[in-house]
Design an enzyme around this catalytic site. Structure first.
Site, PDB file in Angstrom:
ATOM      1  N   TYR A  27       1.101  -1.278   0.040  1.00 52.54           N
ATOM      2  CA  TYR A  27       0.363  -0.029   0.098  1.00 52.54           C
ATOM      3  C   TYR A  27       1.119   0.539  -0.039  1.00 52.54           C
ATOM      4  CZ  TYR A  27      -3.142   3.956   1.626  1.00 52.54           C
ATOM      5  OH  TYR A  27      -4.104   4.961   2.136  1.00 52.54           O
TER       6      TYR A  27
ATOM      7  N   ILE B  49      -5.806  -5.787  19.358  1.00 54.38           N
ATOM      8  CA  ILE B  49      -5.629  -4.598  19.157  1.00 54.38           C
ATOM      9  C   ILE B  49      -3.869  -5.581  19.000  1.00 54.38           C
ATOM     10  CG2 ILE B  49      -2.932  -3.745  20.452  1.00 54.38           C
ATOM     11  CD1 ILE B  49      -5.413  -2.040  21.948  1.00 54.38           C
TER      12      ILE B  49
ATOM     13  N   ARG C 179       0.465   6.327  16.543  1.00 52.80           N
ATOM     14  CA  ARG C 179       0.242   7.045  15.798  1.00 52.80           C
ATOM     15  C   ARG C 179      -0.655   8.831  15.926  1.00 52.80           C
ATOM     16  NH1 ARG C 179       1.848   3.128  14.413  1.00 52.80           N
ATOM     17  NH2 ARG C 179       1.334   1.019  12.556  1.00 52.80           N
TER      18      ARG C 179
HETATM   19  N1  NAD Z   1      -8.228   7.076   6.265  1.00 55.29           N
HETATM   20  C1  NAD Z   1      -7.066   7.299   6.006  1.00 55.29           C
HETATM   21  O1  NAD Z   1      -6.741   7.286   7.665  1.00 55.29           O
HETATM   22  C2  NAD Z   1      -5.761   7.787   5.052  1.00 55.29           C
HETATM   23  C3  NAD Z   1      -4.684   8.630   5.548  1.00 55.29           C
HETATM   24  C4  NAD Z   1      -4.282   8.101   4.881  1.00 55.29           C
HETATM   25  C5  NAD Z   1      -4.136   8.829   3.721  1.00 55.29           C
HETATM   26  N2  NAD Z   1      -5.481   8.126   2.336  1.00 55.29           N
HETATM   27  C6  NAD Z   1      -5.460   7.934   1.591  1.00 55.29           C
HETATM   28  O2  NAD Z   1      -7.273   9.507   1.427  1.00 55.29           O
HETATM   29  C7  NAD Z   1      -7.955   8.921   0.112  1.00 55.29           C
HETATM   30  C8  NAD Z   1      -9.638   8.587   0.860  1.00 55.29           C
HETATM   31  O3  NAD Z   1      -9.259   7.638   1.580  1.00 55.29           O
HETATM   32  P1  NAD Z   1     -10.759   7.105   2.370  1.00 55.29           P
HETATM   33  O4  NAD Z   1     -10.468   6.299   4.018  1.00 55.29           O
HETATM   34  O5  NAD Z   1     -12.022   8.327   2.182  1.00 55.29           O
HETATM   35  O6  NAD Z   1     -10.890   5.823   1.906  1.00 55.29           O
HETATM   36  P2  NAD Z   1     -12.684   5.272   1.607  1.00 55.29           P
HETATM   37  O7  NAD Z   1     -12.495   4.096   1.245  1.00 55.29           O
HETATM   38  O8  NAD Z   1     -13.684   5.476   1.922  1.00 55.29           O
HETATM   39  O9  NAD Z   1     -12.535   5.523   0.220  1.00 55.29           O
HETATM   40  C9  NAD Z   1     -12.589   5.666  -0.958  1.00 55.29           C
HETATM   41  C10 NAD Z   1     -13.406   5.886  -2.268  1.00 55.29           C
HETATM   42  O10 NAD Z   1     -12.956   5.213  -3.368  1.00 55.29           O
HETATM   43  C11 NAD Z   1     -13.753   4.347  -4.724  1.00 55.29           C
HETATM   44  N3  NAD Z   1     -12.664   3.689  -4.714  1.00 55.29           N
HETATM   45  C12 NAD Z   1     -12.154   2.874  -4.559  1.00 55.29           C
HETATM   46  N4  NAD Z   1     -11.738   2.373  -5.667  1.00 55.29           N
HETATM   47  C13 NAD Z   1     -12.032   2.565  -6.493  1.00 55.29           C
HETATM   48  C14 NAD Z   1     -11.935   2.806  -8.154  1.00 55.29           C
HETATM   49  N5  NAD Z   1     -10.923   1.730  -8.598  1.00 55.29           N
HETATM   50  N6  NAD Z   1     -12.793   3.754  -8.843  1.00 55.29           N
HETATM   51  C15 NAD Z   1     -13.617   4.519  -8.798  1.00 55.29           C
HETATM   52  N7  NAD Z   1     -13.794   4.889  -7.180  1.00 55.29           N
HETATM   53  C16 NAD Z   1     -12.697   4.109  -6.667  1.00 55.29           C
HETATM   54  C17 NAD Z   1     -14.711   3.226  -2.749  1.00 55.29           C
HETATM   55  O11 NAD Z   1     -15.586   3.242  -3.655  1.00 55.29           O
HETATM   56  C18 NAD Z   1     -14.942   4.942  -1.680  1.00 55.29           C
HETATM   57  O12 NAD Z   1     -15.661   5.616  -2.250  1.00 55.29           O
HETATM   58  C19 NAD Z   1      -6.927   7.260  -0.302  1.00 55.29           C
HETATM   59  O13 NAD Z   1      -6.709   8.030  -1.267  1.00 55.29           O
HETATM   60  C20 NAD Z   1      -6.012   7.256   1.152  1.00 55.29           C
HETATM   61  O14 NAD Z   1      -4.962   5.777   0.382  1.00 55.29           O
HETATM   62  C21 NAD Z   1      -6.795   7.532   3.872  1.00 55.29           C
END
Ligand code: NAD
Length: 307
Positions: free
Chosen positions: A140, A199, A207
Site C-alpha cells: 500500500y 490490538i 500514531r
Molecule cells: N483514511 C485514512 O486514514 C487515510 C490516511 C492516509 C491517506 N488516505 C487516502 O485518502 C483517500 C481516501 O481514503 P478514505 O479513508 O476516504 O477511503 P474510502 O475507502 O472511504 O474511500 C475511497 C473511495 O474511493 C472509491 N474507489 C476505490 N477504488 C475505486 C476505483 N477503482 N474507481 C472508482 N472509485 C474507487 C471507493 O468506493 C470509496 O468511495 C485514499 O486515497 C487513501 O489512500 C486515507
C-alpha cells in the site's frame, strides 16, 4: 469552480465534497462504490458510477471540463495490499495514471492527491517531515508513493499543478468500521456493541490521529494555493494505541477489555508527522483528540439508533 472528485462517496472524499459544495463549487464525483456509499454523496453533486481504471472516464472529463481534480479513489487496506498486491497496484497506481491521462487530454489545471504517511516507511527520526526518505514497507505504501512520482512527471510534461497531501491517520464521521477500517471506528463500534476489539502487537505502537473536519479544511486550503508542493496533514501529536483505547472507553463509560494478538506484516511501530510546512500556509488543526472522539462517538451512536 468546477471540481471533479474521485472517490467522492468514501469517508474523506464525501466530507470534502460537502465542504466544496458549501463553498459554492460545482462538484462532479466518480466512484465505483467498492468501499464508498451512495448515501454519503451530497445531493448537489453530479454522480458517475465508474471505475477510475476505465477508459470511459475520459468521456466524463470531456463532458464536465473540470478545472481541478481531487483524487481520493484508492484501495486503502494495508492488509489487502499484502494479500493482493496486483489489485492494490491496479487501483492505486494504474487508476491514478488513467486519471492523469484524462487530465492531460482535457487541460485540467490542478490535481490534489491524497497520499499517506505509509509512503515514509520505518521512520529514521520523529516527527517525520516531508524531507524524510520514502521507503515504504507495505505494498500500500508503494502504491501510494508511486502516483506521487507520476503526478510530478505529468506535471512537468503537461504543465499542470499539483498538491500532494500526506495524511496521518484520519478518523471521524463516515469512516467505515467494517473490515479493516480505521482503528478508531473499529474500537468505538466494538465498544458500542459490548464486544472486545483486537490490538495487534502490545499496543505501545503510536500514531498521529487527525479529525476529518481538519483534513477537509486542509484539502480546501490548497485548492488555489500551495502549487507543486508535498505537505503532511497531521496533528503532530503521538498517542499509543493502548491510551487511545482507554480514552474511548472512558468517553463511553465502558468496561469492555481489549484482546491482544500478534503484530501484523506491514504495520509500522511509530508514526507521527511534522506539520510545520502546512501550518506555515495558515492551516491549523482545530480538533484535539478528545473533542474529535466525542463528535465521532455521537455520530456512530446516531447511526446505531437509525438501524
Ligand atoms: N483514511 C485514512 O486514514 C487515510 C490516511 C492516509 C491517506 N488516505 C487516502 O485518502 C483517500 C481516501 O481514503 P478514505 O479513508 O476516504 O477511503 P474510502 O475507502 O472511504 O474511500 C475511497 C473511495 O474511493 C472509491 N474507489 C476505490 N477504488 C475505486 C476505483 N477503482 N474507481 C472508482 N472509485 C474507487 C471507493 O468506493 C470509496 O468511495 C485514499 O486515497 C487513501 O489512500 C486515507
Amino acid at each position: 469552480m468546477k471540481v471533479l472528485v474521485t472517490g467522492g462517496c468514501g469517508f474523506i472524499g464525501s466530507n470534502t465534497v460537502d465542504s466544496l459544495i458549501q463553498n459554492g463549487h460545482d462538484v462532479v464525483v466518480i466512484d465505483n462504490l467498492s468501499t464508498g456509499y451512495k448515501e454519503n454523496l451530497n445531493k448537489n453533486a453530479k454522480f458517475y458510477l465508474e471505475d477510475i481504471n476505465n477508459k470511459n472516464i475520459d468521456k466524463i472529463f470531456e463532458i464536465e471540463k473540470p478545472e481541478v481534480v481531487y483524487h481520493f479513489a484508492a484501495q486503502i487496506d494495508i492488509q489487502l495490499s499484502v494479500k493482493d498486491p496486483i489489485l492494490d497496484a491496479k487501483n492505486n497506481i494504474l487508476g491514478t495514471i488513467n486519471v492523469l491521462d484524462s487530465m492531460k487530454n482535457h487541460n485540467v489545471k490542478k490535481i490534489i492527491y491524497s497520499s499517506s504517511a505509509a509512503v515514509y516507511g520505518v521512520p529514521n527520526y520523529l516527527p517525520i517531515d516531508e524531507k524524510h526518505s520514502t521507503e515504504p514497507i507495505s505494498f500500500y505504501g508503494i502504491s501510494k508513493l508511486t502516483p506521487e512520482l507520476y503526478i510530478k512527471n505529468y506535471s512537468n510534461l503537461y504543465n499542470f499543478k499539483y498538491s500532494i497531501l500526506r495524511y496521518a491517520n484520519a478518523y471521524g464521521i463516515r469512516q467505515d468500521a467494517k473490515g479493516e477500517g480505521g482503528v478508531i471506528a473499529i474500537f468505538i463500534n466494538k465498544l458500542l456493541n459490548n464486544e472486545s476489539p483486537r490490538i495487534f502487537g502490545d499496543g505501545t505502537q503510536t500514531r498521529d490521529f487527525i479529525f476529518i473536519k481538519d483534513i477537509v479544511n486542509a484539502n480546501l486550503s490548497v485548492l488555489d494555493s500551495s502549487d507543486n508542493t508535498i505537505l503532511n496533514v497531521s496533528n503532530n501529536i503521538s498517542i499509543d494505541i493502548n491510551k487511545l483505547f482507554r480514552e474511548i472507553k472512558d468517553i463511553l463509560n465502558s468496561n469492555v477489555n481489549v484482546i491482544y494478538e500478534d503484530k501484523r506484516a506491514g504495520d509500522i511501530k511509530d508514526s507521527v508527522l511534522d506539520n510545520t510546512l502546512i501550518k506555515n500556509i495558515g492551516f491549523e488543526p482545530k480538533y484535539n483528540l478528545r473533542r474529535g472522539l466525542e463528535e465521532t462517538i455521537e455520530y456512530y451512536k446516531n447511526i446505531k439508533k437509525d438501524v
